[in-house]
Design an enzyme around this catalytic site. Structure first.
Site: not given
Ligand code: NDP
Length: 486
Positions: A192, A245, A266, A300, A397
């Site tokens: 996806k 996220s 991750e 990330c 972040e």
């Protein structure tokens, strides 16, 4: 000095060098890739993917619903049982090599399409995303017939159908990170892609067809979060792999808890890039820039917190500001462009909101003179100094081209500040002393520690985090473990 030409002088400006978009023909509509062919969503729903640099629509794409998730998992289950699991590893490897070769052959198409759909500079899609994606297929093709020697026992078995949900920051590369080890280990996949960047995953589906991959071995379901949630929850899925996220990662961990599904996550990061006063400063400046301004900071493992030794702070910041003034922001298809478009309006809003919070909390904001295009989503490269550890821009972040600068005096203080985050994905150390690198690497709580470099990736090298950055490893021999019942 008077009369000395500056790199920013118009006289020294580069002429535009746009990559032609003619290499790729984008269809007005795309379907879902299920059981080896493209088909519309069962309920006919679609969404539009746009070019974030211009806000122009690129294509209408099918939005997969529950019936499509059921069909894709059924196709992947049948392909697993009838074709892919029984197939000898050496045969599976041939398909992976073929996919790798075709990705290389069609590299320009992939690079242009990625830059159009994502907004990243062509220099990065061409030189990083696409070659690394091909390298992942090559690397894992090599493992497909050697699984019994990979250190997971004499006869490791595949798990079955892998449900894989990926983000928008490296659309093709994340697809490769997910598909290549899963397929090499003998699993079949339902992938996806993110809603804002579906096009290169669909081109990769076309490559799977071109490579003659048996129908159902790879399925691609475009859609939004609900499609991802339905895939993760499907009882026919044996393994869930997610990159995105931390917030959604936690929801997925909750959805998978109590089921036999294997899970790797991750998630986000807030990496420290630590620069000592004995560091090779020219290289360190490049490493800082690459650490946070590569891919507009949509990374990330971005080095979003610069920890610079107090004694070197003035010189580092001075050089960094001068270097930032030479970065070129603009058309992602221009080969001179360093900073492309922000991927979506939502992400731009988030970056603006956190940057405003940085100012409101008392940090000093600086950006080089930089003209932003009128249409599209853009954010100038930004540095915050005077940042304290309690500021939101030091803790959250931002996922944009925004660097928070903090200082330290001793190595112990650097470690304490670097580890003062709920994340634990990556870190960087810049120093002349090998012993100091090793001392820090043992103490930094991060899955990856780069020394005198940053954002360096190799398919043979495992990658992954601790704590709120997730668990499990991708890449290398370690990346196979997630897809084997061993
Ligand atoms: P998300 O985590 O929401 O998206 C990642 C993927 O998960 C997308 O394919 C998304 O679909 C899908 N998804 C969303 N909700 C669910 C769900 N409940 N179950 C299963 N799948 C789901 O990231 P965003 O795009 O919303 O970005 C938000 C923030 O996340 C960013 O600002 C950034 O800080 C961080 N981020 C971190 C990344 C990383 O690599 N660590 C990558 C991307 C974002 P869809 O896109 O269609 O919503």
């Amino acid at each position: 000095m008077a009369g000395t030409p500056q790199l920013t002088d118009p006289a020294w400006a580069y002429a535009p060098a746009p990559e032609s978009a003619a290499i790729i023909s984008i269809a007005p509509e795309y379907g879902l890739f299920i059981d080896g062919r493209m088909r519309p969503a069962a309920d006919g729903r679609q969404f539009t993917t746009i070019n974030p640099a211009t806000e122009e629509p690129l294509a209408r794409v099918a939005r997969a619903g529950q019936a499509d998730v059921d069909a894709a998992v059924a196709a992947a289950t049948a392909a697993f049982e009838r074709v892919w699991r029984p197939m000898p590893g050496a045969e599976r490897a041939k398909y992976l090599y073929r996919i790798a070769r075709i990705v290389q052959e069609r590299a320009r198409e992939f690079a242009v399409l990625e830059s159009l759909d994502n907004g990243k500079p062509i220099r990065e899609s061409r030189d990083v995303d696409v070659p690394l994606a091909a390298a992942h297929f090559f690397y894992y093709a090599g493992w497909a017939d050697k699984l019994e020697h990979a250190g997971f026992g004499p006869a490791p078995r595949p798990l079955g159908v892998a449900g894989q949900v990926i983000p928008w920051n490296f659309p093709l590369l994340m697809a490769a990170w997910k598909l290549a080890p899963a397929l090499a280990a003998g699993n079949t996949c339902v992938l996806k892609p993110a809603e804002t960047t579906p096009l290169t995953a669909l081109l990769l589906a076309e490559v799977c067809q071109q490579a003659g991959l048996p129908p159902g071995v790879v399925n691609v379901l475009t859609g939004a979060g609900a499609t991802g949630a339905a895939l993760v929850a499907h009882p026919g899925v044996r393994k869930v792999a997610f990159t995105g996220s931390t917030q959604v990662g936690k929801q997925i961990a909750a959805a998978v808890a109590g089921t036999p599904k294997k899970l790797t996550l991750e998630l986000g990061g807030k990496a420290a890039n630590i620069v000592f006063d004995d560091a090779p400063l020219d290289q360190a400046i490049e490493g800082i820039v690459n650490g946070i301004f590569f891919n507009q900071g949509h990374v990330c493992c971005a080095g979003s917190r610069l920890l610079v030794q107090e004694s070197a702070a003035d010189v580092v910041l001075d050089r960094l500001r001068r270097r930032l003034a030479t970065l070129r922001l603009g058309d992602p298809l221009d080969k001179n462009t360093d900073i492309g478009a922000i991927n979506s309006r939502e992400q731009l809003t988030k970056i603006r909101e956190l940057s405003d919070a940085g100012e409101a909390e008392g940090a000093q904001r600086w950006s080089p003179p930089c003209q932003l295009p009128e249409r599209g989503f853009w954010f100038a490269p930004t540095i915050f100094t005077g940042v304290s550890q309690s500021h939101r821009i030091a803790r959250e972040e931002i996922f944009g081209p925004v660097l928070s600068v903090l200082t330290f005096r001793t190595p112990a203080e650097a470690v304490a500040k670097a580890n003062n985050t709920p994340y634990g994905l990556s870190a960087g150390v810049w120093t002349d002393k090998g012993s100091r690198i090793l001392w820090l690497a043992q103490r930094l709580r991060a899955g990856v520690v780069w020394a005198n470099t940053f954002n360096k990736f190799d398919p043979a090298s495992p990658f992954g985090g601790y704590r709120e950055s997730g668990y499990g490893r991708e890449g290398g021999r370690h990346g196979l473990a997630a897809y084997l019942d061993a």
